[in-house]
Design a protein around this motif. Structure first.
Motif, PDB file in Angstrom:
ATOM      1  N   ALA A  17      22.786  42.628  10.624  1.00 23.92           N
ATOM      2  CA  ALA A  17      22.318  41.644  11.383  1.00 23.92           C
ATOM      3  C   ALA A  17      23.428  40.591  11.097  1.00 23.92           C
ATOM      4  O   ALA A  17      23.788  39.805  12.015  1.00 23.92           O
ATOM      5  CB  ALA A  17      20.959  41.063  10.795  1.00 23.92           C
ATOM      6  N   VAL A  68      22.958  42.682  20.068  1.00 24.13           N
ATOM      7  CA  VAL A  68      21.534  43.168  20.220  1.00 24.13           C
ATOM      8  C   VAL A  68      21.802  44.623  20.159  1.00 24.13           C
ATOM      9  O   VAL A  68      20.828  45.330  19.647  1.00 24.13           O
ATOM     10  CB  VAL A  68      21.035  42.598  21.361  1.00 24.13           C
ATOM     11  CG1 VAL A  68      19.606  43.285  21.721  1.00 24.13           C
ATOM     12  CG2 VAL A  68      20.737  41.210  21.255  1.00 24.13           C
ATOM     13  N   THR A 186      10.570  43.829  16.998  1.00 25.24           N
ATOM     14  CA  THR A 186      11.904  43.396  16.937  1.00 25.24           C
ATOM     15  C   THR A 186      12.670  44.708  16.394  1.00 25.24           C
ATOM     16  O   THR A 186      11.951  45.725  16.107  1.00 25.24           O
ATOM     17  CB  THR A 186      12.300  42.574  15.760  1.00 25.24           C
ATOM     18  OG1 THR A 186      12.238  43.022  14.430  1.00 25.24           O
ATOM     19  CG2 THR A 186      11.543  41.074  15.597  1.00 25.24           C
ATOM     20  N   LEU A 208      13.296  37.149  17.201  1.00 25.75           N
ATOM     21  CA  LEU A 208      14.624  37.884  17.231  1.00 25.75           C
ATOM     22  C   LEU A 208      15.466  36.631  16.762  1.00 25.75           C
ATOM     23  O   LEU A 208      16.281  36.697  16.112  1.00 25.75           O
ATOM     24  CB  LEU A 208      15.070  38.377  18.549  1.00 25.75           C
ATOM     25  CG  LEU A 208      16.494  38.728  18.442  1.00 25.75           C
ATOM     26  CD1 LEU A 208      16.642  40.229  17.755  1.00 25.75           C
ATOM     27  CD2 LEU A 208      17.281  38.924  19.930  1.00 25.75           C
ATOM     28  N   THR A 209      15.194  35.433  17.473  1.00 26.59           N
ATOM     29  CA  THR A 209      16.154  34.153  17.324  1.00 26.59           C
ATOM     30  C   THR A 209      15.483  33.244  16.167  1.00 26.59           C
ATOM     31  O   THR A 209      16.045  32.506  15.566  1.00 26.59           O
ATOM     32  CB  THR A 209      16.317  33.484  18.403  1.00 26.59           C
ATOM     33  OG1 THR A 209      15.288  33.121  19.289  1.00 26.59           O
ATOM     34  CG2 THR A 209      17.328  34.418  19.423  1.00 26.59           C
ATOM     35  N   HIS A 250      22.971  34.401  18.998  1.00 28.80           N
ATOM     36  CA  HIS A 250      23.811  35.154  18.285  1.00 28.80           C
ATOM     37  C   HIS A 250      23.832  34.585  16.796  1.00 28.80           C
ATOM     38  O   HIS A 250      23.910  35.434  15.821  1.00 28.80           O
ATOM     39  CB  HIS A 250      25.173  35.234  18.613  1.00 28.80           C
ATOM     40  CG  HIS A 250      26.109  36.437  18.292  1.00 28.80           C
ATOM     41  ND1 HIS A 250      27.271  36.792  18.826  1.00 28.80           N
ATOM     42  CD2 HIS A 250      25.936  37.248  17.020  1.00 28.80           C
ATOM     43  CE1 HIS A 250      27.804  37.685  18.193  1.00 28.80           C
ATOM     44  NE2 HIS A 250      26.863  37.972  17.188  1.00 28.80           N
ATOM     45  N   ILE A 253      20.733  35.444  14.716  1.00 31.86           N
ATOM     46  CA  ILE A 253      20.471  36.984  14.323  1.00 31.86           C
ATOM     47  C   ILE A 253      20.927  37.031  12.947  1.00 31.86           C
ATOM     48  O   ILE A 253      20.479  37.949  12.475  1.00 31.86           O
ATOM     49  CB  ILE A 253      21.147  37.893  15.510  1.00 31.86           C
ATOM     50  CG1 ILE A 253      20.374  37.941  16.927  1.00 31.86           C
ATOM     51  CG2 ILE A 253      21.487  39.291  14.975  1.00 31.86           C
ATOM     52  CD1 ILE A 253      21.017  38.602  17.863  1.00 31.86           C
ATOM     53  N   LEU A 256      18.147  37.160  10.553  1.00 33.00           N
ATOM     54  CA  LEU A 256      17.065  38.032  11.158  1.00 33.00           C
ATOM     55  C   LEU A 256      16.531  38.754  10.019  1.00 33.00           C
ATOM     56  O   LEU A 256      15.106  38.750   9.632  1.00 33.00           O
ATOM     57  CB  LEU A 256      17.287  38.699  12.109  1.00 33.00           C
ATOM     58  CG  LEU A 256      16.419  40.138  12.653  1.00 33.00           C
ATOM     59  CD1 LEU A 256      15.071  39.038  13.302  1.00 33.00           C
ATOM     60  CD2 LEU A 256      16.864  40.813  13.801  1.00 33.00           C
TER      61      LEU A 256
END
Length: 382
Positions: A17, A68, A186, A208-209, A250, A253, A256
């Protein structure tokens, strides 16, 4: 997919991540380049190369799509990822790029509350829509002759789980494509492409974000022809992510794994505490050993999610409970670092009781959040 150290399938989730989608290091350049704001690019002579016009591609999307893809399909070759302006833009891209008049599609009857609107639009285009619940693999019963099977596991908001691998194998044997909505799990919770799905689709707006400040969606898939159709749909309708949103996604992430592990652990603690409350019925969390979905979930999920659902005796009790909460915002959506909860029936699209609560666990201290929820239950009593 890139050649980075995180895409060989061996790195841990945190390492992957943190480093997902980063470009090769260049002296004096940032580790994560800033957003590229461009409607057009220099393009003399023949049209060649990756970037020509802002509706088609953008360097900021490229890095996010690579990131991703490294989470959804680590170590897998030939997987393409496309980002969209929202989760529903991604959902629509798969459905409307793959289906034609006369085709049949199978949707979950207990899925996201916008799906009935999607059904109406599909039927307006001459597409047959069949529905069945997520639990018990009921979608198998209506699968014959379908062109596409749409799976939502865990389902939102009921948190039912189905055996994705079994459904995917059955669908492929009947000639159907398979798409899995992976929003609630996720990529750190489950990897649909590894379980046999053709598409993994998600709203990046959610966990995710994780900060509740951007709208984003994505589609990941390994079939080049099918993904080319999805890309073409994105170009036609222009459902593209803004460069700033893509860059923020991005950046987010990188945390995450930290967020997911904290939120999942607290969700389990909260679910365990709610089991002891007599006014709570219909408690669902796939991580509970006695949850109806736990056996299946434990076979295909590595983490069980941050959402807990339960029912209070009445609409009035549920509304009093929500007003009494101090650390939980009364808001829709889920997956953010700040806990949220809502009475889902207020939207009218979910087949749930009036007192049904969907609670999304944030990153607060578990002891504080559990205490706040239990205090609110006490305060909301008749």
């Amino acid at each position: 997919m890139s050649d980075s150290a995180t895409d060989d399938g061996r790195a841990g989730d945190g390492t992957r991540a943190v480093r997902a989608g980063l470009p090769e290091p260049v002296k004096h350049e940032p580790t994560l380049p800033g957003p590229v704001f461009a409607a057009h690019f220099h393009l003399p002579g023949e049209v060649a190369g990756p970037y020509a016009y802002g509706r088609d591609d953008n360097p900021t999307w490229t890095l996010l799509e690579r990131a991703v893809g490294e989470l959804e399909a680590p170590g897998q070759e030939g997987v393409e990822t496309l980002v969209f302006a929202s989760g529903m833009a991604a959902v629509s891209a798969v459905l409307f790029s793959q289906l034609r008049a006369g085709d049949a599609v199978v949707l979950p009857s207990d899925g996201y509350q916008v799906l009935p609107m999607v059904r109406a639009q599909l039927e307006a285009y001459g597409i047959e829509v069949r529905t069945a619940p997520t639990g018990g693999e009921a979608q198998l019963e209506v699968l014959d002759g379908a062109k596409l099977l749409w799976i939502e596991s865990p389902s939102n908001p009921g948190l039912d789980v189905c055996d994705i691998r079994r459904l995917a194998e059955a669908a492929h044997a009947r000639g159907a494509l398979v798409a899995v909505d992976n929003t609630l799990a996720t990529p750190l919770g489950q990897r649909p492409l590894e379980l046999g799905a053709d598409f993994s689709v998600a709203s990046g707006t959610k966990q995710l974000t994780g900060h509740g400040d951007i709208l984003l969606g994505y589609v990941a898939g390994r079939d080049a022809e099918a993904m080319a159709a999805v890309r073409r749909w994105r170009k036609i309708v222009g459902a593209i992510a803004g460069p700033m949103e893509a860059w923020l996604a991005h950046r987010s992430i990188a945390t995450l794994q930290l967020r997911v592990d904290r939120q999942n652990a607290t969700a389990l603690a909260l679910a365990q505490a709610l089991r002891e409350r007599p006014e709570v019925t219909g408690l669902r969390y796939p991580g509970l050993p006695d949850d109806p979905s736990h056996k299946t979930a434990s076979q295909q999920m590595r983490r069980y999610g941050c959402v807990v659902s339960f029912t209070l005796p009445s609409r009035a009790r549920a509304e009093r409970f929500l007003r009494a909460l101090r650390l939980v915002d009364d808001a829709t959506s889920f997956g953010g670092v700040r806990s949220t909860a809502e009475r889902r029936r207020r939207w009218g699209g979910d087949p749930v009781p009036e007192g049904f609560i969907r609670l999304s666990v944030g990153a607060e201290d578990a002891e504080d959040l559990v205490a706040d929820v239990l205090r609110a239950l006490d305060a909301s009593a008749d």
